[in-house]
Design a protein around this motif. Sequence first.
Motif, mmCIF file in Angstrom:
data_model
loop_
_atom_site.group_PDB
_atom_site.id
_atom_site.type_symbol
_atom_site.label_atom_id
_atom_site.label_comp_id
_atom_site.label_asym_id
_atom_site.label_seq_id
_atom_site.Cartn_x
_atom_site.Cartn_y
_atom_site.Cartn_z
ATOM 1 N N TRP A 17 -4.652 -6.581 21.778
ATOM 2 C CA TRP A 17 -4.313 -6.222 23.155
ATOM 3 C C TRP A 17 -4.270 -7.471 24.032
ATOM 4 C CZ3 TRP A 17 -7.889 -5.966 27.478
ATOM 5 C CH2 TRP A 17 -7.322 -5.424 28.630
ATOM 6 N N ARG A 44 -5.480 3.782 21.348
ATOM 7 C CA ARG A 44 -6.694 3.525 20.563
ATOM 8 C C ARG A 44 -7.897 3.255 21.474
ATOM 9 N NH1 ARG A 44 -5.474 0.854 14.981
ATOM 10 N NH2 ARG A 44 -3.330 1.536 14.672
ATOM 11 N N PHE A 45 -7.669 2.505 22.545
ATOM 12 C CA PHE A 45 -8.738 2.238 23.497
ATOM 13 C C PHE A 45 -9.225 3.550 24.109
ATOM 14 C CE2 PHE A 45 -7.643 -2.031 22.900
ATOM 15 C CZ PHE A 45 -8.308 -2.905 23.736
ATOM 16 N N VAL A 92 -14.930 -0.767 22.381
ATOM 17 C CA VAL A 92 -13.660 -1.308 22.858
ATOM 18 C C VAL A 92 -12.978 -0.188 23.626
ATOM 19 C CG1 VAL A 92 -11.434 -2.293 22.214
ATOM 20 C CG2 VAL A 92 -13.460 -2.848 20.862
ATOM 21 N N GLY A 93 -12.936 -0.326 24.940
ATOM 22 C CA GLY A 93 -12.331 0.728 25.744
ATOM 23 C C GLY A 93 -12.120 0.278 27.168
ATOM 24 N N PHE A 94 -11.586 1.193 27.960
ATOM 25 C CA PHE A 94 -11.292 0.934 29.358
ATOM 26 C C PHE A 94 -12.152 1.801 30.259
ATOM 27 C CE2 PHE A 94 -6.825 0.437 27.548
ATOM 28 C CZ PHE A 94 -6.802 -0.939 27.645
ATOM 29 N N ASP A 112 -8.225 -4.673 17.407
ATOM 30 C CA ASP A 112 -7.365 -4.096 18.439
ATOM 31 C C ASP A 112 -7.573 -4.792 19.779
ATOM 32 O OD1 ASP A 112 -6.242 -2.182 16.699
ATOM 33 O OD2 ASP A 112 -7.891 -0.788 17.086
ATOM 34 N N LEU A 113 -8.809 -5.137 20.083
ATOM 35 C CA LEU A 113 -9.096 -5.863 21.322
ATOM 36 C C LEU A 113 -8.363 -7.195 21.328
ATOM 37 C CD1 LEU A 113 -10.614 -6.277 24.005
ATOM 38 C CD2 LEU A 113 -12.579 -7.063 22.655
ATOM 39 N N VAL A 160 -13.328 -6.027 30.219
ATOM 40 C CA VAL A 160 -13.208 -5.295 28.951
ATOM 41 C C VAL A 160 -14.006 -6.010 27.861
ATOM 42 C CG1 VAL A 160 -11.581 -4.509 27.164
ATOM 43 C CG2 VAL A 160 -10.999 -4.245 29.589
ATOM 44 N N ALA A 208 -10.488 2.183 18.882
ATOM 45 C CA ALA A 208 -10.124 0.761 18.898
ATOM 46 C C ALA A 208 -11.209 -0.084 18.250
ATOM 47 C CB ALA A 208 -9.878 0.297 20.329
#
Length: 153
Positions: free
Chosen positions: A53, A39-40, A102-104, A49-50, A92, A45
């Motif tokens: 995680w 999802r990220f 919301v990601g990497f 979701d964050l 993050v 996301a």
Amino acid sequence: QAIQIKRQYQGQLPKFWQPKLVPSQCLDAKIIHWDLIDRFVSGSATTDDLWDWIETGFTYSQIMRLQVEDGTELTPEALAAMSEQLEIYGSVIARFRTTGRVGFSGPELCVARAAAHVMDGLIDIDRHGIAVKAARWSLVQMDRIRAQNGGQE
């Protein structure tokens, strides 16, 4: 009579009486942390979701700590992977606060994937109810974090 005595016992049960996860629960746990990473990466996301995680990382870092206390020897690479995941939470979260995304980053994704592989191994060696105990601990930690945030996620 033994059942009545067991029910009256208020202390902590010996670790060998604690339930461990059944295989289907182990599979679900693996799917969950890999799904969060997907999802990220896909950009789908959400804030929830964050939080999930982060909670997952707390849970597995506690599983790792409890496994080590119970005598499990883990590789330096496994220990480093989980530690590095905890260390990227700040970046993050900071990105989310500034971009709403919301990601990497690329390096964060590598860290998250390495930690997820370690998590798969940790859930496979669960014994003595360590995963359940760690999940309960993690829920308490997340409640504290949410309270410090004013209940906002």
